[in-house]
Design a protein around this motif. Structure first.
Motif, PDB file in Angstrom:
ATOM      1  N   ILE A 267      -0.123  -5.146 -11.558  1.00 14.60           N
ATOM      2  CA  ILE A 267       1.355  -5.759 -11.230  1.00 14.60           C
ATOM      3  C   ILE A 267       2.212  -4.826 -11.312  1.00 14.60           C
ATOM      4  O   ILE A 267       2.951  -4.352 -10.247  1.00 14.60           O
ATOM      5  N   GLU A 268       2.059  -4.208 -12.292  1.00  9.54           N
ATOM      6  CA  GLU A 268       3.281  -2.867 -12.641  1.00  9.54           C
ATOM      7  C   GLU A 268       2.986  -1.790 -11.639  1.00  9.54           C
ATOM      8  O   GLU A 268       4.114  -1.115 -11.124  1.00  9.54           O
ATOM      9  N   ALA A 269       1.781  -1.666 -11.416  1.00 10.96           N
ATOM     10  CA  ALA A 269       1.750  -0.321 -10.460  1.00 10.96           C
ATOM     11  C   ALA A 269       2.184  -0.741  -9.222  1.00 10.96           C
ATOM     12  O   ALA A 269       2.680   0.191  -8.568  1.00 10.96           O
ATOM     13  N   SER A 270       1.928  -2.047  -8.712  1.00  7.77           N
ATOM     14  CA  SER A 270       2.332  -2.491  -7.386  1.00  7.77           C
ATOM     15  C   SER A 270       3.886  -2.432  -7.325  1.00  7.77           C
ATOM     16  O   SER A 270       4.459  -2.297  -6.195  1.00  7.77           O
ATOM     17  N   ARG A 271       4.569  -2.764  -8.333  1.00  6.22           N
ATOM     18  CA  ARG A 271       5.999  -2.824  -8.354  1.00  6.22           C
ATOM     19  C   ARG A 271       6.678  -1.562  -8.803  1.00  6.22           C
ATOM     20  O   ARG A 271       7.806  -1.516  -8.806  1.00  6.22           O
ATOM     21  N   GLU A 272       5.812  -0.544  -9.083  1.00  5.53           N
ATOM     22  CA  GLU A 272       6.284   0.654  -9.462  1.00  5.53           C
ATOM     23  C   GLU A 272       7.525   1.277  -8.645  1.00  5.53           C
ATOM     24  O   GLU A 272       8.452   1.917  -8.874  1.00  5.53           O
ATOM     25  N   ILE A 273       7.198   1.329  -7.233  1.00 11.02           N
ATOM     26  CA  ILE A 273       8.163   2.079  -6.322  1.00 11.02           C
ATOM     27  C   ILE A 273       8.980   1.036  -5.468  1.00 11.02           C
ATOM     28  O   ILE A 273       9.612   1.332  -4.700  1.00 11.02           O
ATOM     29  N   VAL A 274       9.045  -0.403  -6.180  1.00 10.57           N
ATOM     30  CA  VAL A 274       9.945  -1.353  -5.483  1.00 10.57           C
ATOM     31  C   VAL A 274      11.306  -1.041  -5.998  1.00 10.57           C
ATOM     32  O   VAL A 274      11.376  -1.088  -7.400  1.00 10.57           O
ATOM     33  N   PRO A 275      12.471  -0.956  -5.433  1.00  7.07           N
ATOM     34  CA  PRO A 275      13.623  -0.662  -5.998  1.00  7.07           C
ATOM     35  C   PRO A 275      14.333  -1.919  -6.644  1.00  7.07           C
ATOM     36  O   PRO A 275      15.447  -1.812  -7.197  1.00  7.07           O
TER      37      PRO A 275
ATOM     38  N   GLY B  55       6.461 -12.792  12.237  1.00  2.00           N
ATOM     39  CA  GLY B  55       7.136 -12.916  10.958  1.00  2.00           C
ATOM     40  C   GLY B  55       6.150 -12.704   9.739  1.00  2.00           C
ATOM     41  O   GLY B  55       6.347 -11.998   8.720  1.00  2.00           O
ATOM     42  N   GLY B  56       5.147 -13.568  10.041  1.00  2.00           N
ATOM     43  CA  GLY B  56       4.033 -13.547   8.722  1.00  2.00           C
ATOM     44  C   GLY B  56       3.318 -12.082   8.733  1.00  2.00           C
ATOM     45  O   GLY B  56       3.147 -11.850   7.353  1.00  2.00           O
ATOM     46  N   LEU B  57       2.802 -11.597   9.613  1.00  2.18           N
ATOM     47  CA  LEU B  57       1.946 -10.329   9.610  1.00  2.18           C
ATOM     48  C   LEU B  57       2.720  -9.329   9.519  1.00  2.18           C
ATOM     49  O   LEU B  57       2.761  -8.317   8.792  1.00  2.18           O
ATOM     50  N   ILE B  58       3.608  -9.038  10.930  1.00  3.54           N
ATOM     51  CA  ILE B  58       4.264  -7.645  11.031  1.00  3.54           C
ATOM     52  C   ILE B  58       5.225  -7.207  10.035  1.00  3.54           C
ATOM     53  O   ILE B  58       5.303  -6.251   9.500  1.00  3.54           O
ATOM     54  N   LEU B  59       6.031  -8.406   9.754  1.00  2.00           N
ATOM     55  CA  LEU B  59       7.203  -8.316   8.896  1.00  2.00           C
ATOM     56  C   LEU B  59       6.812  -8.152   7.511  1.00  2.00           C
ATOM     57  O   LEU B  59       7.401  -7.303   6.670  1.00  2.00           O
ATOM     58  N   GLY B  60       5.662  -8.982   7.101  1.00  2.39           N
ATOM     59  CA  GLY B  60       5.213  -8.957   5.876  1.00  2.39           C
ATOM     60  C   GLY B  60       4.608  -7.453   5.551  1.00  2.39           C
ATOM     61  O   GLY B  60       4.785  -6.822   4.400  1.00  2.39           O
ATOM     62  N   GLN B  61       3.627  -7.060   6.437  1.00  2.00           N
ATOM     63  CA  GLN B  61       3.226  -5.553   6.331  1.00  2.00           C
ATOM     64  C   GLN B  61       4.233  -4.592   6.372  1.00  2.00           C
ATOM     65  O   GLN B  61       4.011  -3.657   5.369  1.00  2.00           O
ATOM     66  N   ALA B  62       5.230  -4.810   7.163  1.00  2.00           N
ATOM     67  CA  ALA B  62       6.151  -3.646   7.272  1.00  2.00           C
ATOM     68  C   ALA B  62       6.881  -3.742   5.691  1.00  2.00           C
ATOM     69  O   ALA B  62       7.473  -2.581   5.413  1.00  2.00           O
ATOM     70  N   ALA B  63       7.200  -4.925   5.345  1.00  4.82           N
ATOM     71  CA  ALA B  63       8.011  -4.907   3.987  1.00  4.82           C
ATOM     72  C   ALA B  63       7.194  -4.210   2.800  1.00  4.82           C
ATOM     73  O   ALA B  63       7.930  -3.570   2.046  1.00  4.82           O
ATOM     74  N   VAL B  64       5.902  -4.642   2.823  1.00  2.00           N
ATOM     75  CA  VAL B  64       5.025  -3.906   1.652  1.00  2.00           C
ATOM     76  C   VAL B  64       5.063  -2.277   2.001  1.00  2.00           C
ATOM     77  O   VAL B  64       5.186  -1.556   0.998  1.00  2.00           O
ATOM     78  N   SER B  65       5.037  -1.934   3.278  1.00  3.60           N
ATOM     79  CA  SER B  65       4.988  -0.382   3.642  1.00  3.60           C
ATOM     80  C   SER B  65       6.202   0.225   3.344  1.00  3.60           C
ATOM     81  O   SER B  65       6.387   1.437   2.855  1.00  3.60           O
ATOM     82  N   ALA B  66       7.386  -0.360   3.723  1.00  8.12           N
ATOM     83  CA  ALA B  66       8.647   0.198   3.387  1.00  8.12           C
ATOM     84  C   ALA B  66       8.947   0.063   1.851  1.00  8.12           C
ATOM     85  O   ALA B  66      10.146   0.346   1.530  1.00  8.12           O
ATOM     86  N   ASN B  67       8.078  -0.544   0.996  1.00  6.33           N
ATOM     87  CA  ASN B  67       8.273  -0.607  -0.564  1.00  6.33           C
ATOM     88  C   ASN B  67       9.502  -1.457  -0.725  1.00  6.33           C
ATOM     89  O   ASN B  67      10.104  -1.299  -1.995  1.00  6.33           O
TER      90      ASN B  67
END
Length: 577
Positions: A391-399, A435-447
Motif C-alpha cells: 500500500i505504501e509503495a502504491s501511494r509513494e508517488i501520490v501527492p 468513467g469507470g475504465l478510462i478515467l480510473g486507469q488515467a487517474a492511476v497513470s497520472a498518479n
C-alpha cells in the motif's frame, strides 16, 4: 471577394431580424371579495357584478351553490366555470328532450379525451334525443324520475344537486346533463383516458416471482391488489389531495387485521394535506413522513403489487396516488429495506445465504472507505506487513493525503452514477466505460490516486448495488461521507463515535408510531423471526408484533395438514376449486 460578400449579404441576410422586447406586465389586482360576498345565482347576470365575474376565478362558494331549475342560469354558471368557449377540449352541447308532447331544453358538458365518446353517444345522448319521442303509455308524474328510470339506460348515473359535485365528476372523466325545470343534474361515469398498460417492474426485478408492476392509473392499481387479495375485508377509502389538482388517492387496509389507531393516523395525515398540486407519490411521501431531516426513509415506496399485498396481509397500510406508479406502504422498519420480493419465493436456505451477502454488502457500502482511511492512517499494525508495504509503495508517488484521494474518487463515482441515470439508455453504458475504465486507469497513470484505492471504491460500489431499496441506498451513500471524515480525524474511535450517534438517531426515530429499528430496538415479543434469518414457510405463524394487529395469528401451528393425516378433513374441502 467584395462581390461575393455583397451577394451573400443580399441572398442570406436579405431579411434583418426584428428585435422584439417583451416585458411581463404587472397583474392588476381585482377585488374578488366583492363578487365573493355577492355570490348568488340571482346576481350572476347582474350588470353591477358582471366585470367581477369575468375577471375573478370561480371560488368554492360558487361551486357549493345549488343547481337552479332555470336552465339559463345553469348554462351561464357552467360556461363561467369551464371558460367556455375558450377552453377547446370542453364539449358543450345543447339539445331538446320530449316527454309526452312537452319539450324540455337540455345541455351536456364533458371533457374530450377523458371520456368514452361511444358511451356518451349510444347510452346517453341517443336515448334522450330519440327514445324520448316514443309514445309511452304511462302517466308522467315526475319528469326527473321518468328520465332517470326510462330514458337513461347507462348503469352509472347519479343525481348531483350542487355544482361542486358536477365539476368533480366532469374533471374525473364523467359527463353532466342539465335539463330545464330540474333542480339537479345527472352525472355519469364515462371516463376513458390513455394510460400505460401493466408492465414489468423496472427497479425491483426478480427472477422468480410475479412480473407485474403498477402503472399511473389508480383504479388499475387497486384492481391489481384486489386481484391478489380476494378478501372481502380489504377496504379502499377514496380521497382527493390538492386544492387545484384534485388528485384521487386511495388508502387501503384489511379491516380485520390492521390496527385501528394506525388507520386513523394515516387517514388524518392524508386528509390534513393542504397543497395546490400534487403529482407523484414521492411528494406525498415527503408530506406524510415523521421526520423530513432523517436520511433514512420511513415509508416504503414500491412498484410491485405482490409486495404491497404481502404487507397489507401482515397489517400495514397502503396509500395509492393517481398518476404515480409507486405505492406507499407504512409503517416501515429497517428490515423492510433489506428484504426483496424474491425472499418469499425461493427456499429458505437460499434466502438466508443471500440475506447474509446483502447485509455484508450494506456494511461494506457504509464503512469500507472510512475503515481504509482509519487503518492506513492510525492502525497500520492491523495490516499484514507485506500488504502494508504494497500500500505504501502504491501511494509513494501520490501527492494527496488519503482522505483527499478517497473523497475525490467517491465524488467521481457519484458523478458517473448521476450522469449515467440522466442520459438516455443508449449513452449510459458509454458513460460507464468512459468513467469507470478510462478515467480510473488515467487517474492511476497520472498518479492522482493509488491502484488499491480504485479497488476499495469498486468494492464499495458493489456493496451499495446490493441494497434492495433505492431510498435506503441514497441514505447509505450520504452517511458514507460522514464515516470517511470521522475515520480520517479519529480512526477507529471516530468511526465508533459515528456508529453510536447513528444508532441513537435511528433508535429514536419512528415511522407512524413504530420504532424504526423494530423488532430489534426495542426487542418486541412474539416469535416472528422473518427479519434477518428467515424460517421455513410452515414455521411463520405470527404477524409482526410491533404492528399490534387485531389478528396476530397468520396461520395455524400445523399448516401442513398432510404431515398429520393422509385423510382430507372436512374443513380442507374449502380449499378445493
Amino acid at each position: 471577394m467584395g462581390f461575393v460578400k455583397k451577394l451573400s449579404k443580399y441572398i442570406i441576410y436579405d431579411q434583418k431580424s426584428i428585435k422584439h422586447d417583451f416585458e411581463l406586465e404587472e397583474t392588476k389586482s381585482v377585488d374578488c371579495n366583492k363578487a365573493k360576498n355577492a355570490a348568488s345565482m340571482d346576481t350572476f347576470d347582474s350588470k353591477e357584478f358582471k366585470n367581477y365575474f369575468d375577471e375573478c376565478p370561480v371560488n368554492d362558494e360558487y361551486l357549493e351553490e345549488h343547481i337552479s331549475d332555470e336552465i339559463e342560469n345553469n348554462k351561464s354558471m357552467m360556461k363561467k366555470i369551464y371558460n367556455i368557449p375558450e377552453n377547446s377540449d370542453v364539449v358543450y352541447r345543447e339539445f331538446n328532450i320530449t316527454v309526452q308532447d312537452e319539450n324540455y331544453q337540455a345541455f351536456i358538458v364533458f371533457i374530450d379525451g377523458m371520456t368514452d365518446s361511444s358511451i356518451i353517444s349510444n347510452n346517453i345522448l341517443q336515448p334522450l334525443m330519440i327514445l324520448s319521442n316514443i309514445d309511452i303509455k304511462q302517466e308522467v308524474k315526475d319528469v326527473g324520475e321518468f328520465i332517470f328510470n326510462r330514458l337513461i339506460p347507462f348503469n352509472q348515473v347519479k343525481k348531483a344537486k350542487d355544482f361542486k359535485d358536477v365539476v368533480s365528476n366532469i374533471n374525473f372523466g364523467g359527463c353532466a346533463v342539465f335539463i330545464d325545470g330540474l333542480e339537479y343534474a345527472y352525472t355519469a361515469d364515462t371516463k376513458k383516458w390513455e394510460h400505460r398498460n401493466v408492465g414489468e417492474p423496472n427497479s425491483e426485478t426478480v427472477i422468480r416471482g410475479p412480473q407485474e408492476a403498477f402503472n399511473e392509473q389508480i383504479r388499475a392499481n387497486t384492481a391489481l391488489l384486489r386481484k391478489i387479495l380476494k378478501d372481502k375485508d380489504l377496504t379502499i377509502k377514496g380521497l382527493t389531495i390538492g386544492k387545484r389538482s384534485n388528485t384521487p388517492c386511495a388508502v387501503m387496509y384489511i379491516r380485520d387485521i390492521a390496527n385501528e389507531s394506525l388507520v386513523r393516523e394515516v387517514l388524518k395525515r392524508v386528509k390534513s394535506i393542504k397543497v395546490d398540486y400534487i403529482f407523484d407519490s414521492g411528494e406525498l411521501e415527503q408530506l406524510l413522513e415523521d421526520s423530513t431531516f432523517l436520511t433514512a426513509p420511513q415509508i416504503l415506496a414500491t412498484e410491485r403489487p405482490d409486495t404491497v399485498a404481502r404487507m397489507l396481509a401482515q397489517g400495514n397500510i397502503a396509500v395509492v396516488l393517481d398518476g404515480s406508479p409507486y405505492v406507499l406502504v407504512m409503517p416501515a422498519t429497517i428490515t423492510e429495506y433489506l428484504s426483496t420480493p424474491e425472499d418469499l419465493n425461493i427456499r429458505f436456505p437460499y434466502v438466508n445465504f443471500v440475506r447474509m451477502i446483502r447485509i455484508i454488502g450494506v456494511i461494506i457500502a457504509l464503512l469500507l472507505p472510512g475503515l481504509y482511511i482509519a487503518i492506513t492512517n492510525y492502525h497500520q499494525e492491523m495490516i499484514p506487513t507485506n500488504l502494508l508495504f504494497a500500500i505504501e509503495a502504491s501511494r509513494e508517488i501520490v501527492p494527496f493525503p488519503t482522505v483527499i484521494e478517497i473523497i475525490l474518487m467517491e465524488f467521481s463515482f457519484e458523478l458517473i452514477r448521476e450522469a449515467g441515470i440522466r442520459v438516455p439508455g443508449a449513452i449510459g453504458s458509454t458513460i460507464g466505460i468512459v468513467g469507470g475504465l478510462i478515467l480510473g486507469q488515467a487517474a492511476v497513470s497520472a498518479n492522482l490516486v493509488s491502484p488499491i484505492l480504485i479497488i476499495v471504491v469498486a468494492i464499495t460500489a458493489l456493496g451499495s448495488f446490493s441494497i434492495p431499496s433505492f431510498s435506503m441506498s441514497f441514505s447509505i451513500r450520504i452517511i458514507r461521507f460522514a464515516y470517511i471524515i470521522l475515520g480520517s480525524v479519529g480512526g477507529f474511535f471516530g468511526i465508533a463515535v459515528g456508529l453510536l450517534l447513528n444508532s441513537l438517531l435511528l433508535a429514536s426515530s419512528k415511522s407512524f408510531g413504530v420504532p424504526f429499528l423494530a423488532p430489534f430496538g426495542p426487542i418486541t415479543n412474539g416469535k416472528y423471526s422473518d427479519k434477518v434469518m428467515r424460517k421455513p414457510m410452515w414455521k411463520q405463524e405470527k404477524r409482526p408484533d410491533y404492528l399490534n394487529t387485531k389478528d396476530i395469528i397468520k396461520q395455524p401451528k400445523i399448516s401442513r395438514g398432510w404431515t398429520q393425516s393422509d385423510e382430507i378433513e372436512e374443513g380442507d374441502e374449502d380449499n378445493e376449486q
